[in-house]
Design an enzyme around this catalytic site. Structure first.
Site, PDB file in Angstrom:
ATOM      1  CE1 TYR A  23      -4.519  14.025   5.157  1.00  0.00           C
ATOM      2  CE2 TYR A  23      -5.019  12.229   3.647  1.00  0.00           C
ATOM      3  CZ  TYR A  23      -4.834  12.702   4.941  1.00  0.00           C
ATOM      4  OH  TYR A  23      -4.974  11.860   6.002  1.00  0.00           O
ATOM      5  CD1 TRP A  34      -8.863   6.316   5.072  1.00  0.00           C
ATOM      6  CD2 TRP A  34      -8.632   4.214   4.321  1.00  0.00           C
ATOM      7  NE1 TRP A  34      -8.014   5.669   5.924  1.00  0.00           N
ATOM      8  CE2 TRP A  34      -7.860   4.381   5.494  1.00  0.00           C
ATOM      9  CE3 TRP A  34      -8.662   2.960   3.694  1.00  0.00           C
ATOM     10  CZ2 TRP A  34      -7.108   3.333   6.042  1.00  0.00           C
ATOM     11  CZ3 TRP A  34      -7.913   1.940   4.234  1.00  0.00           C
ATOM     12  CH2 TRP A  34      -7.143   2.130   5.392  1.00  0.00           C
ATOM     13  CE  LYS A  38      -8.738  11.070   5.594  1.00  0.00           C
ATOM     14  NZ  LYS A  38      -7.684  10.913   6.613  1.00  0.00           N
ATOM     15  CG  ASN A  45      -1.744   1.295   1.305  1.00  0.00           C
ATOM     16  OD1 ASN A  45      -2.694   1.432   0.540  1.00  0.00           O
ATOM     17  ND2 ASN A  45      -1.409   2.228   2.194  1.00  0.00           N
ATOM     18  CD  GLU A  46      -1.451   5.902   0.275  1.00  0.00           C
ATOM     19  OE1 GLU A  46      -0.831   6.400   1.225  1.00  0.00           O
ATOM     20  OE2 GLU A  46      -2.501   6.380  -0.161  1.00  0.00           O
ATOM     21  CE1 TYR A  49      -8.358   9.732   2.008  1.00  0.00           C
ATOM     22  CE2 TYR A  49      -6.324   8.951   1.006  1.00  0.00           C
ATOM     23  CZ  TYR A  49      -7.429   8.731   1.810  1.00  0.00           C
ATOM     24  OH  TYR A  49      -7.614   7.518   2.414  1.00  0.00           O
TER      25      TYR A  49
END
Ligand code: GCB
Length: 595
Positions: free
Chosen positions: A475, A552, A571, A415-416, A471
């Site tokens: 963000y 999310w 979230k 992930n990421e 996001y």
């Protein structure tokens, strides 16, 4: 790796309950012989559970290092002559196990099972003492990574992922038997050809020289629909009833080891299987040849007090809430979930993206969101070859455990991560290849971060699908949903132009304080979360290549402390105790068509 089951030849005994427990920040237990029994001052701790929140105080909550557990179990006298195995569903992040003072197992990685053959260590009829030391330290060579900072007040664990570093014995512990000659592993790959289903199978036996393998497939009503013998082959199922999203139809594959001409099995094991296919075709994701659209969430194994301890009540409730919303899928963000969860998803037709615990391999992100550290992600001193080997092993263990679950349609190997540098390509190319080598029947993917849009990313060509966490409106373009809508669509179009692969939106959302309302949608209020989701959904509906939306997050969850988080990540569309936020009304309308 087979799950623990009672069968006509196997028996199991649960070791769940209250164990004796002692923290050992100084690492004294190894020198002071705690493997032979914990000090008298030990307290009681429930298993399975994270230990962190069970007692008040920072000593437990923020503990760094070893924690010891001890229990005793009476081994049934009738188990004499059987193979006796001690199995942990998980111990986070690593563990060493002793039985009556003999070291029987050690394991690295906090979210996959491990076991030890203890037949020669325990005495049927007698009690056995089981001692486990669990260590929660994250290093540059663990998955997920982290590092320990020595401060004047003691060690502090630092890490790069956005969920609390819960630790302990998180899943059930079993003592179970198999006959000495036993079915060690089963692998099935299913296919569909019109109304005929196929089940290619391979059986691995342990100590079964001279025994024959027999397999029989039974439908959900118990009727036999196919049989074969031999350790590998293919079964054909006429008028097959496929496993489908929303309809978890399962067959039972009954596997037996038998002596020549014998009717009675030496060992018998039944594996529930679903017959279905998964394919990527252009920008479509096909299940059973039909386009599938993922509706659901990134989740966490997280609840108050229990932390990451598996709990059937929360599991069943969470699945009920998925159903209430009309969700059809989730991702096991950011680690393999308990086996019970995958089994439940199999039975209920919920589609799963199955992820390793490789989260936080991204110092750019860690610097940006969780406070600058100035590390380089891939280097000799940080994420290096040794880390890659641990990561490879994590992929192996995930696939070995979950390869037979029909609910699992896609592997997510990380992930990421950093994915915009030559170092990232060198690191991930062999891992993507390893996942493919281990399982040719499912697509392989990774989850891409905002910092690596299509013009910067250098690894997406190694994978079958694009999984994107974005996001816009949170963000970036914070509070400006009009700009967010434009930017999100522009970026998705750029991915389509560059790769022409299916896009699953694996994260998007907004922190939202349950109960906070405003006449105008502004960040943190429930109206804004709803508006951000509505905006995102408008965009997804305009981009054909988007084949899934997983918000999310399903529920609010615990994180490390920081100025970005108020009592955790908010979230969730449910609060941590699973109360719905206003956005659930939008989701029910969109996903279920319920007003
Ligand atoms: C992400 C991460 C997830 C975080 C989330 C957030 O991109 O994958 O673990 O919790 O963002 O809320 O910031």
């Amino acid at each position: 790796m087979l799950a623990v089951r009672d069968t006509s030849t196997r028996e199991r005994k649960s070791l769940d309950g209250l164990w004796r427990f002692a923290l050992d920040a100084a690492g004294a237990g190894h020198h002071e012989g705690w493997s032979d029994g914990l000090p008298a001052a030990a307290r009681e701790m429930p298993v399975p559970a994270s230990y962190n929140d069970v007692f008040p105080g920072a000593a437990l909550h923020d503990h760094v290092g070893d924690a010891w557990y001890e229990t005793t179990v009476r081994v049934p006298a009738r188990w004499a002559g059987e193979r006796i195995v001690l199995r942990f569903g998980s111990a986070t992040h690593r563990a060493v196990v002793w039985v009556d003072g003999t070291r029987v197992a050690e394991h690295e990685g906090g979210y996959t099972p491990f076991e030890a053959d203890v037949s020669d260590v325990v005495q049927p009829g007698a009690e056995a003492r089981v001692v486990v030391v669990v260590n929660n330290v994250l290093t540059w060579q663990s998955i997920p990574p982290g590092y320990v900072e020595d401060t004047p007040d003691g060690p502090r664990q630092r890490y790069f992922h956005d969920f609390f570093n819960y630790a302990g014995i998180h899943r059930s512990v079993w003592l179970y038997t198999t006959p000495r000659a036993h079915v060690r592993d089963i692998t099935v790959v299913t296919g569909l050809d019109g109304s005929t289903g196929t089940v290619a199978y391979e059986i691995e036996a342990g100590g079964g020289e001279g025994l024959d393998v027999h397999v029989a497939l039974h439908d959900a009503a118990g009727a036999e629909v196919a049989r074969a013998s031999g350790s590998g082959g293919e079964l054909e199922v006429a008028d097959v009833h496929p496993w489908k999203p929303g309809e978890g139809y399962l067959y039972d594959l009954r596997v037996e080891l038998r002596g020549d001409g014998d009717e009675v099995a030496v060992d018998a094991y039944t594996l529930p299987i679903g017959i279905r296919t998964v394919q990527v075709d252009g920008t479509r994701f096909l299940i059973n040849g039909e386009p599938f659209y993922f509706r659901g969430f990134g989740k966490h194994e997280d609840s108050a007090v229990r932390g990451k301890g598996h709990d059937d009540v929360f599991m069943v409730h969470d699945f009920a809430l998925l159903d209430w919303l009309g969700a059809n899928s989730f991702r096991t963000s950011h680690y393999p979930y308990a086996e019970e969860v995958l089994e439940y998803a199999d039975r209920h037709g919920i589609v799963v993206i199955d992820e390793t615990a490789a989260v936080g391999l991204n110092m750019g992100l860690a610097g940006g969101i969780f406070g600058a550290q100035g590390f380089t992600t891939f280097s000799e001193q940080t994420v290096n070859d040794a880390t890659q080997e641990v990561h490879r092993q994590a992929i192996r263990e995930l696939i070995a455990r979950d390869k037979n679950h029909p609910c699992v349609v896609l592997w997510s190997i990380t992930n990421e991560p950093e994915s915009d540098t030559p170092g990232s390509r060198a690191y991930f190319a062999p891992l993507a290849a390893e996942a493919r080598r281990l399982d040719a029947s499912r697509p392989v993917g990774f989850v891409n971060v905002m910092l690596a849009p299509p013009d910067k990313d250098v690894i997406s060509d190694l994978f079958d699908v694009l999984m994107l966490n974005r996001y816009y409106g949170w963000y970036v373009d914070t509070g400006d949903l009009a700009a967010a809508e434009r930017h999100l669509e522009d970026e998705l179009d750029a991915w389509v132009d560059k790769h022409g692969k299916p896009i699953i939106m694996t994260e998007y959302g907004a922190d939202t304080v349950g109960g906070l309302h405003g006449i105008t949608p502004v960040p943190w209020n429930e109206e804004y979360q709803t508006a951000l989701l509505e905006m995102s959904h408008r965009v997804f509906d305009r981009v054909d290549a988007v084949v899934g939306e997983q918000i999310w997050n399903f529920a609010d969850f615990a994180t490390t402390s920081g100025i970005m988080r108020v009592d955790g990540n908010k979230k969730g569309v449910f609060t941590r105790d699973r109360r719905p936020k206003a956005a659930t009304a939008h989701l029910r309308r969109r996903w279920r068509g319920t007003p």
